[in-house]
Design an enzyme around this catalytic site. Structure first.
Site: not given
Ligand SMILES: Nc1ncnc2c1ncn2[C@@H]1O[C@H](COP(=O)(O)OP(=O)(O)OP(=O)(O)O)[C@@H](O)[C@H]1O
Ligand SMILES: [Cu+]
Length: 757
Positions: A439
């Site tokens: 991840d």
């Molecule tokens: N609470 C939030 N507020 C704003 N944007 C969000 C939020 N949660 C997710 N996102 C958006 O969605 C995207 C994908 O989120 P996700 O949690 O799937 O992955 P990540 O945390 O970016 O990375 P990884 O998959 O490596 O953990 C994020 O990069 C962000 O742009």
């Protein structure tokens, strides 16, 4: 012999299947009890040391209706009986019948049982009587060697002293086995001894039984060491703590009487007794007992500290945050203890082998005893003797005992280094990993992004944008929310109330503030709003978006129901240790793939920085799961995450690793392997421990089998004697146990550690 003869010796292999059923999570409801609530009774059985006893207990409790399953933890001598009985007396009386005294343990404290200092298995009295027996046995052998007849009075007298002083426990256990028609090493030994006496070989009988007795004692003592490998993890937390009394004074009180939220004081140089939050004071704390990390960590007000860790410099006052049985340290010990009661694959393999090996040797022994004399090629006396020797080597003890000891030592070694493995299976599988999916956020990066840009695209000021964004994010646990909220906190402004809040995984958040609906999230989220934008706005948006992503930032779009209002960008730092870890894993020949929900550009940039070439970006959690499913269909696959929203993927992978488990309960619970420290270098270290464990395991198996084969050949050609066989058999057991224990001292030196320190 009936069906029982198929599992002649030690670890009863027939029970392997039962053990699966007895695994704690399958137990809540047991089909055979018609869905009645199953209760658990944990018993401490002081003289339950050896797999033979497990077999006996199973045989004797099998007949009791209402017993659903039995869980054996031989190393800690704990038997857990899962039953639907209203009265448990029958269990105790059944155990008594086979000479076992059982002490009930409170069901919830099985873990703290490991914390108690174990009574050593070998008492002084046993050592003294065994020494007398040894002297007598060797005198007997000596007299015979000096020319006395093997059945002359002095020889018989000394031999009898030896048997009585050193052989009674063995003979007793043999009798119990015989009554239950189960063939085990004690019965084999007794048969061999009685056989020797029957053919007039008194000195031989004495030496055999005494050697066996001595070896049993040494083996029990070395098993104590394996046992203490786990108890040793717990030895770190002190039993008393300096607590604040209601009258304002400080007083030492026993840890098990301390309640939540009480204040305790820890001086420099003392170990912390309970988990707590620092209320005042400032110090550096050596957390090696929990994380395996040798560098001390700075602790100040508000920081979490753990029981068992060492306060190095200043006095700390803590507010207790967990009771003794729930501290991180107790949970680690409990988890290792549970892990070791589950059988590793090699162990099942060995048990299966033993199930065939023993009866085969038994039949061969029978043939050797009967055929040659009938055919007239050998005398009854010699044939019988040869058969008895074969019986001694029929015992697969060494083979059977070596596996659990080695696995336990591997688990303990890993736990000491801050790697918590949930079962022997994962320890064994680690060396076979071919692909590891990682991840991005919180695994390769620190997971603590900071807000870098706020670009207004409409009438709102920067402060207004930040306030709206922070208010929306207040309900989210995502690292991105953390970045926005911590910047907002600096401004000192209040958060605004949000109505109809919802958080969309892997996209963003939305809600209503002052009657206006807002959404904040990634491009996917923004596009789902289907806004019609003026061409010039669209152009500015696209340009800014491209530019920020070019800088490897994660971009969020703030919009209301009609307009795009702002862009916010956050950036996360790569962990320093990730690069080294990636390189080490690649050197080990493991393919690495980065999985992330973040945008393609940022994902690719981070991957390039750590040296990973395969990237899958913009994944939804279910797409991560799908990727893992595809990978693990093809090869042994690991997945590393923080355990928060990648739990399904972690569960699907052959081995799911959670990072930073010391900080998160979910991570500790969902992972197959929990890395206590936020350091990816623990991954190659885990694989190295797995490889070393496998090496020791196969050394032991190879050695034990070679000795058996050698003696089989020697006996068939008439070149071995009974005491040689006993010596070889018990000696092999001992050597494999000691070889397993060697693992505890294995230096898991790694390239990265030497180069970075
Ligand atoms: N609470 C939030 N507020 C704003 N944007 C969000 C939020 N949660 C997710 N996102 C958006 O969605 C995207 C994908 O989120 P996700 O949690 O799937 O992955 P990540 O945390 O970016 O990375 P990884 O998959 O490596 O953990 C994020 O990069 C962000 O742009
Ligand atoms: Cu055995």
């Amino acid at each position: 012999m009936s069906e029982k003869s198929s599992c002649a010796c030690e670890h009863a292999p027939i029970d392997a299947a039962n053990d699966k059923a007895a695994a704690p999570h399958n137990l809540a409801k047991n089909e055979s009890t018609g869905g009645q609530d199953t209760q658990s009774l944990a018993l401490k059985i002081q003289n339950m040391d050896c797999p033979t006893e497990e077999k006996l207990i199973r045989l004797s409790l099998k007949t009791v209706a209402g017993i659903a399953a039995l869980d054996f933890d031989l190393l800690n001598r704990i038997l857990t009986v899962h039953h639907t009985l209203s009265n448990t007396d029958i269990i105790f009386s059944k155990l008594k019948e086979i000479g076992m005294s059982a002490l009930p343990l409170p069901a919830t404290t099985t873990a703290s049982a490991t914390t108690q200092t174990q009574t050593p298995s070998v008492s002084r009295r046993q050592i003294i009587t065994m020494s007398i027996a040894a002297v007598a046995a060797f005198s007997s052998e000596f007299l015979a060697w000096r020319g006395a007849a093997n059945d002359s009075l002095p020889v018989i007298m000394t031999a009898l002293i030896a048997v009585f002083a050193g052989g009674i426990p063995t003979l007793k256990k043999a009798w119990v086995a015989l009554r239950h028609l189960s063939l085990n090493i004690y019965l084999l030994m007794a048969t061999a001894v009685i056989g020797a006496v029957a053919i007039g070989q008194w000195p031989e009988a004495a030496v055999v039984i005494v050697l066996f007795g001595i070896a049993e004692l040494i083996e029990a003592a070395s098993l104590d060491r394996a046992r203490n490998a786990i108890a040793g993890l717990m030895a770190h937390a002190p039993e008393t703590a300096n607590t604040l009394q209601t009258n304002g004074e400080w007083k030492d009180s026993p840890v098990n009487e301390i309640t939540l939220d009480q204040m305790i004081r820890v001086r420099a140089g003392e170990r912390i007794a309970l988990d707590g939050i620092v209320a005042s004071g400032h110090s550096s704390v050596d957390q090696a007992a929990i994380t395996g990390e040798s560098m001390p960590v700075e602790k100040r007000t508000g920081d979490q500290v753990y029981a068992g860790t060492l306060n190095q410099s200043g006095t700390l006052q803590l507010r207790v945050s967990s009771l003794q049985a729930d501290t991180m340290l107790s949970r680690i010990a409990r988890s290792v203890q549970q892990a070791q009661s589950q059988r590793a694959p090699t162990q099942s393999l060995v048990d299966q082998f033993a199930a065939y090996y023993t009866p085969v040797v038994f039949v061969v022994a029978l043939l050797i005893a009967v055929l040659p004399p009938l055919l007239g090629t050998n005398s009854w006396h010699d044939s019988l003797y040869q058969a008895l020797v074969l019986l001694v080597i029929a015992c697969p003890c060494a083979l059977v005992i070596s596996t659990p000891v080695t696995v336990v030592c591997g688990l303990a070694l890993a736990a000491k280094r801050g790697i918590l493995i949930k079962g022997g299976l994962y320890l064994e599988q680690g060396k076979n990993l071919r692909l590891i999916a990682l991840d991005k956020t919180g695994t390769l990066t620190e997971g603590k992004p900071s807000l870098t840009d706020v670009i207004a695209l409409a009438h709102l000021s920067q402060a207004e944008i930040l306030q709206i964004a922070a208010s929306l994010e207040a309900g989210s646990q995502h690292p991105v929310a953390y970045a926005i909220l911590s910047r907002h906190a600096e401004s000192g402004e209040n958060l605004m109330p949000v109505l109809h809040f919802s958080s969309i995984t892997a996209s963003g958040v939305n809600g209503e503030i002052n009657g206006q609906r807002y959404s904040l999230g990634n491009l996917r989220m923004f596009e789902s709003l289907n806004l019609t934008l003026a061409p010039e706005v669209k152009k500015i948006l696209d340009e800014n978006l491209a530019q920020l992503e070019q800088q490897n930032k994660t971009v969020l779009i703030l919009a209301d129901t009609r307009h795009v209002l702002a862009l916010l960008a956050v950036a996360d730092k790569l962990r320093v240790s990730s690069q080294t870890a990636v390189r080490e894993l690649q050197t080990m020949g493991i393919d690495l793939v980065m999985l992330t929900g973040d945008n393609a550009q940022t994902a690719k940039a981070i991957a390039a920085q750590v040296g990973i070439s395969e990237v899958r970006s913009q994944l939804l959690p279910e797409e991560k799961l799908l990727a893992i499913t595809q990978f693990s269909d093809k090869q042994i696959t690991g997945m590393v995450g923080d355990g928060v929203n990648d739990a399904p993927a972690l569960a699907r992978a052959h081995i799911g690793f959670a990072m930073g488990a010391a900080g998160s309960d979910t991570a500790l619970e969902t992972a197959d392997v929990a890395l206590m420290q936020d350091d990816l270098r623990k991954l190659p270290e885990f694989i190295r421990i797995s490889k070393q464990t496998a090496r020791v395991l196969w050394q032991n198996i190879g050695f034990a089998i070679s000795v058996k084969i050698l003696f089989f050949a020697l006996t068939l050609t008439g070149h071995s004697s009974m005491w040689m066989a006993v010596f070889a058999d018990t000696g092999t057991s001992l050597l494999v146990v000691l070889n397993g224990l060697r693992l505890l001292r294995y230096q898991v030196s790694s390239v990265s550690e030497t180069s970075s320190s």
